[in-house]
Design an enzyme around this catalytic site. Structure first.
Site, short mmCIF file in Angstrom:
data_model
loop_
_atom_site.label_atom_id
_atom_site.label_comp_id
_atom_site.label_asym_id
_atom_site.label_seq_id
_atom_site.Cartn_x
_atom_site.Cartn_y
_atom_site.Cartn_z
N SER A 27 36.68 42.92 42.20
CA SER A 27 35.81 43.96 42.76
C SER A 27 36.64 45.05 43.43
O SER A 27 36.49 46.24 43.15
CB SER A 27 34.85 43.34 43.78
N ALA A 28 37.52 44.65 44.34
CA ALA A 28 38.27 45.65 45.09
C ALA A 28 39.37 46.30 44.25
O ALA A 28 39.56 47.52 44.29
CB ALA A 28 38.88 45.00 46.33
N GLU A 48 46.58 41.59 36.72
CA GLU A 48 45.46 40.64 36.71
C GLU A 48 45.90 39.33 36.05
O GLU A 48 46.42 39.34 34.93
CB GLU A 48 44.26 41.25 35.97
N ALA A 49 45.64 38.23 36.77
CA ALA A 49 46.03 36.92 36.24
C ALA A 49 45.19 36.53 35.03
O ALA A 49 45.66 35.88 34.09
CB ALA A 49 45.88 35.87 37.33
N HIS A 484 30.53 33.12 48.67
CA HIS A 484 30.88 34.32 49.41
C HIS A 484 32.04 34.04 50.38
O HIS A 484 31.94 34.39 51.57
CB HIS A 484 29.68 34.83 50.22
C1 LIG Z 1 29.45 32.49 40.95
C2 LIG Z 1 29.43 33.64 41.89
C3 LIG Z 1 28.22 34.26 42.21
C4 LIG Z 1 28.21 35.32 43.09
N1 LIG Z 1 27.05 36.01 43.26
C5 LIG Z 1 27.07 37.16 43.99
C6 LIG Z 1 25.94 38.00 44.00
O1 LIG Z 1 24.93 37.75 43.34
N2 LIG Z 1 26.00 39.14 44.75
C7 LIG Z 1 27.11 39.46 45.49
O2 LIG Z 1 27.09 40.47 46.19
N3 LIG Z 1 28.21 38.67 45.48
C8 LIG Z 1 28.21 37.56 44.71
N4 LIG Z 1 29.35 36.81 44.61
C9 LIG Z 1 30.50 37.18 45.45
C10 LIG Z 1 31.24 38.44 45.00
O3 LIG Z 1 31.20 38.60 43.61
C11 LIG Z 1 32.68 38.37 45.50
O4 LIG Z 1 32.66 38.15 46.89
C12 LIG Z 1 33.47 39.61 45.23
O5 LIG Z 1 33.46 39.91 43.86
C13 LIG Z 1 34.90 39.40 45.71
O6 LIG Z 1 35.68 40.52 45.41
P1 LIG Z 1 37.25 40.48 45.65
O7 LIG Z 1 37.77 41.78 45.21
O8 LIG Z 1 37.49 40.04 47.05
O9 LIG Z 1 37.78 39.28 44.73
P2 LIG Z 1 37.57 39.00 43.18
O10 LIG Z 1 36.49 39.86 42.63
O11 LIG Z 1 37.42 37.53 43.06
O12 LIG Z 1 38.91 39.50 42.52
C14 LIG Z 1 40.16 38.90 42.66
C15 LIG Z 1 40.91 39.16 41.36
O13 LIG Z 1 42.28 38.93 41.57
C16 LIG Z 1 42.79 38.15 40.51
N5 LIG Z 1 43.94 37.44 41.04
C17 LIG Z 1 43.92 36.48 41.98
N6 LIG Z 1 45.17 36.09 42.26
C18 LIG Z 1 45.99 36.82 41.49
C19 LIG Z 1 47.41 36.87 41.32
N7 LIG Z 1 48.22 36.09 42.04
N8 LIG Z 1 47.92 37.75 40.43
C20 LIG Z 1 47.11 38.56 39.70
N9 LIG Z 1 45.76 38.52 39.80
C21 LIG Z 1 45.22 37.68 40.70
C22 LIG Z 1 41.63 37.27 40.12
O14 LIG Z 1 41.79 36.73 38.82
C23 LIG Z 1 40.47 38.24 40.23
O15 LIG Z 1 40.28 38.98 39.05
C24 LIG Z 1 29.41 35.74 43.73
C25 LIG Z 1 30.62 35.13 43.42
C26 LIG Z 1 30.64 34.10 42.50
C27 LIG Z 1 31.96 33.48 42.14
#
Ligand SMILES: Cc1cc2nc3c(=O)[nH]c(=O)nc-3n(C[C@H](O)[C@H](O)[C@H](O)COP(=O)(O)OP(=O)(O)OC[C@H]3O[C@@H](n4cnc5c(N)ncnc54)[C@H](O)[C@@H]3O)c2cc1C
Length: 547
Positions: A27-28, A48-49, A484
């Site tokens: 997301s971020a 991206e992993a 979450h």
């Molecule tokens: C099953 C499920 C249902 C959900 N339902 C909802 C919902 O309905 N509504 C809502 O608002 N939120 C929901 N969420 C939560 C929301 O989607 C997440 O909180 C949000 O997407 C997190 O964003 P982020 O950028 O922190 O991490 P993420 O979106 O998880 O992104 C992290 C990324 O970094 C990559 N990565 C990690 N480590 C490494 C590394 N060492 N090297 C390279 N790449 C790496 C990962 O593969 C991933 O692509 C849900 C989550 C899940 C799993």
């Protein structure tokens, strides 16, 4: 410094240096990859992993059922055995694909209460009060009903009303009112509290993930390179300055330099893991694992998640979702959804969210009711081949502001080992009582008269579970999270915080964290919209811009 795009394939490799190296295309990370390369003055590498997001199940809203059941595009994490949840390991899905968790989530689009962000600012996250963040929430979205004082009309993420036509959800709203709860006509707008129609990050019937909304439109830029299948293994440090990232591509360790900044966006479990692998974390823990600490910071602490529990009912007359689950109908519906973005497979079986207060004297809702429009054993069926299931529906009280705190730690110094995740759920004294109260209020709503035409017997936990001890037993034996996780590198001003309010890692130059880890605490919402907002604001902070 502007680094030319490498001559080889966009998803293939790397050059020696970029202005920004972003770890994680979730997301971020997707927001940042777009915003930091938008004006063409800087170059970025997005690592991206996981792989590309080509699979149709990602894009068809109803594809999530199969994705989750099969653990597709998931890191496969579970917590350690949780002592207060009968020793169960709680499943902790995380997206591992372009778009990260936004490519596998349930798409509920909810911002939370203005008071959540005002609380953040009071706790030391200066610049993150509701008036500060509102412009960034608006910038994220194209709201189906158009722009107004609270909503955005031209942002990358499409946000639509729930498409379900099931009359069950009108009955739920009426039941909520009958039980004394307010209703809202837009919980992301002027009235964040109450029972409201769901809004989903769906555009024209297709999932609006961070990858489709932010990354895809930026892929043609010569100053952005995306490397998939490229897990970062370490932040490269020179003294107390981040100078690049080590990652693995095609089995080979590669080092890449970041001329301006390294930005970690790996999510609430993987970002603290990567920091600790790089020597940034609790010194005692790092020493015990055999990693030389560079700086002693409370990385990985403060983990929190939304714990939730179901109450389920039978539905004597089947609703529209069960009809749509007939095999031949669903096969056609999936095709139609994929090709045209229309039909039953674009409809998530949930049409309502409710953010409510268990007491009147609190500033923000402490309980959410989620609604489930199908029983646990919903499956495809076909006459004479596989019988249809008994239809059902449910309500899911969720603890929005737990006091319990968990932790992410390293299992070893090997980056391939999954992090050790301890939820510590219900360890704080008030949490069980609050969730129990949420359970009782949810059951009260479910038993109101407007639901009578739809409601059969309570199938889980069942009418026999009446005493506090019964309810606590049900919670301990079945509660799971809403996925979450947040707060593992919290921003703030005190020594408990890992980041300053500009999301810079304290004591380390040129290193930021921009993802759910940075939240000081959980907001009264599903957190994807909040993460997108944070990344939009981080883009401005990094580039020295104002909204
Ligand atoms: C099953 C499920 C249902 C959900 N339902 C909802 C919902 O309905 N509504 C809502 O608002 N939120 C929901 N969420 C939560 C929301 O989607 C997440 O909180 C949000 O997407 C997190 O964003 P982020 O950028 O922190 O991490 P993420 O979106 O998880 O992104 C992290 C990324 O970094 C990559 N990565 C990690 N480590 C490494 C590394 N060492 N090297 C390279 N790449 C790496 C990962 O593969 C991933 O692509 C849900 C989550 C899940 C799993």
């Amino acid at each position: 410094m502007w680094q030319k795009k490498p001559a080889h394939d966009r998803f293939g490799g790397a050059v020696q240096a970029y202005d920004y190296v972003i770890v994680g295309a979730g997301s971020a990370g997707c927001v940042l990859a777009n915003r930091l390369t938008e004006d063409g003055s800087a170059s970025a590498l997005l690592l991206e992993a996981g792989g590309r997001d080509r699979h149709p199940l990602i894009h068809i809203p109803l594809g999530l059922g199969r994705m989750h059941a099969r653990g597709m595009f998931d890191w496969g994490y579970h917590t350690e055995p949780e002592p207060n949840l009968n020793g169960r390991r709680i499943e902790a899905m995380r997206g591992k694909v372009l778009g990260g968790s936004s490519s596998i989530n349930v798409m509920a689009f909810t911002r939370g209460h203005p008071g959540d962000y005002d609380r953040w600012a009071q706790k030391g996250a200066l610049g993150w009060s509701y008036p500060d963040v509102l412009p960034y929430f608006k910038r994220c979205e194209t709201w189906q009903d158009g722009e107004n004082a609270w909503r955005g009309g031209s942002g990358p993420i499409g946000v639509e009303w729930a498409r379900t036509k099931d009359p069950l959800y009108d009955a739920w709203i009426a039941a909520g009112k009958a039980a004394g709860f307010p209703a809202t006509d837009d919980y992301n707008g002027h009235q964040p509290e109450g029972f409201g129609r769901s809004q989903y990050s769906i555009r024209h019937g297709r999932r609006s993930s961070a990858a489709t909304a932010y990354l895809r439109p930026a892929l043609g830029r010569t100053n952005l390179t995306v490397a998939t299948g490229a897990p970062a293994t370490r932040v490269l440090l020179q003294g107390a300055r981040a100078v690049g990232v080590e990652y693995v591509k095609n089995g080979q360790a590669t080092r890449i330099e970041a001329a301006r900044e390294v930005i970690l966006a790996g999510g609430a479990f993987n970002t603290p893991q990567l920091l600790m692998l790089s020597g940034i974390g609790p010194a005692d823990h790092l020493n015990a694992i055999g990693i030389r600490p560079v700086i002693d910071l409370p990385v990985g602490r403060n983990l929190q998640d939304h714990l939730a529990v179901f109450i389920m009912f039978a539905r004597p007359t089947a609703g529209p979702f069960r009809d749509a689950m007939r095999f031949d109908r669903m096969a056609l519906a999936m095709l139609r959804a994929y090709l045209f973005g229309t039909g039953p497979a674009t409809v998530v079986p949930g049409g309502l969210h409710a953010f409510v207060k268990s007491r009147l004297d609190i500033a923000v809702p402490d309980i959410e009711f989620m609604f489930r429009g199908a029983p646990f054993d919903a499956h495809l069926w076909f006459p004479l081949v596989k019988p249809a299931y008994m239809d059902g529906f449910g309500i899911r009280p969720t603890l929005l502001h737990p006091d319990s705190r968990g932790e992410v730690r390293l299992r070893s110094s090997n980056p391939r080992d999954p992090p050790c995740i301890t939820g510590n759920f219900l360890s704080a004294p008030g949490d069980l009582a609050r969730l129990r109260e949420g359970f009782k209020r949810a059951r009260e709503v479910a038993n109101q008269a407007p639901l009578a035409p739809f409601r059969g017997v309570e199938t889980a936990p069942g009418a026999h579970a009446r005493s506090d001890a019964d309810i606590d037993g049900w919670i301990r034996s079945t509660a799971i999270t809403a996925h979450h996780p947040a707060g593992t590198c919290a921003m703030g001003l005190s020594s408990d915080s890992v980041l300053d309010p500009e999301l810079k890692v304290r004591g380390i130059e040129r290193l930021r964290v921009v993802d759910a880890s940075a939240m000081p605490d959980l907001v009264s919402a599903h957190i994807n919209a909040c993460v997108l907002m944070m990344a939009e604001k981080a883009g401005d902070l990094i580039m020295g811009l104002k909204p």
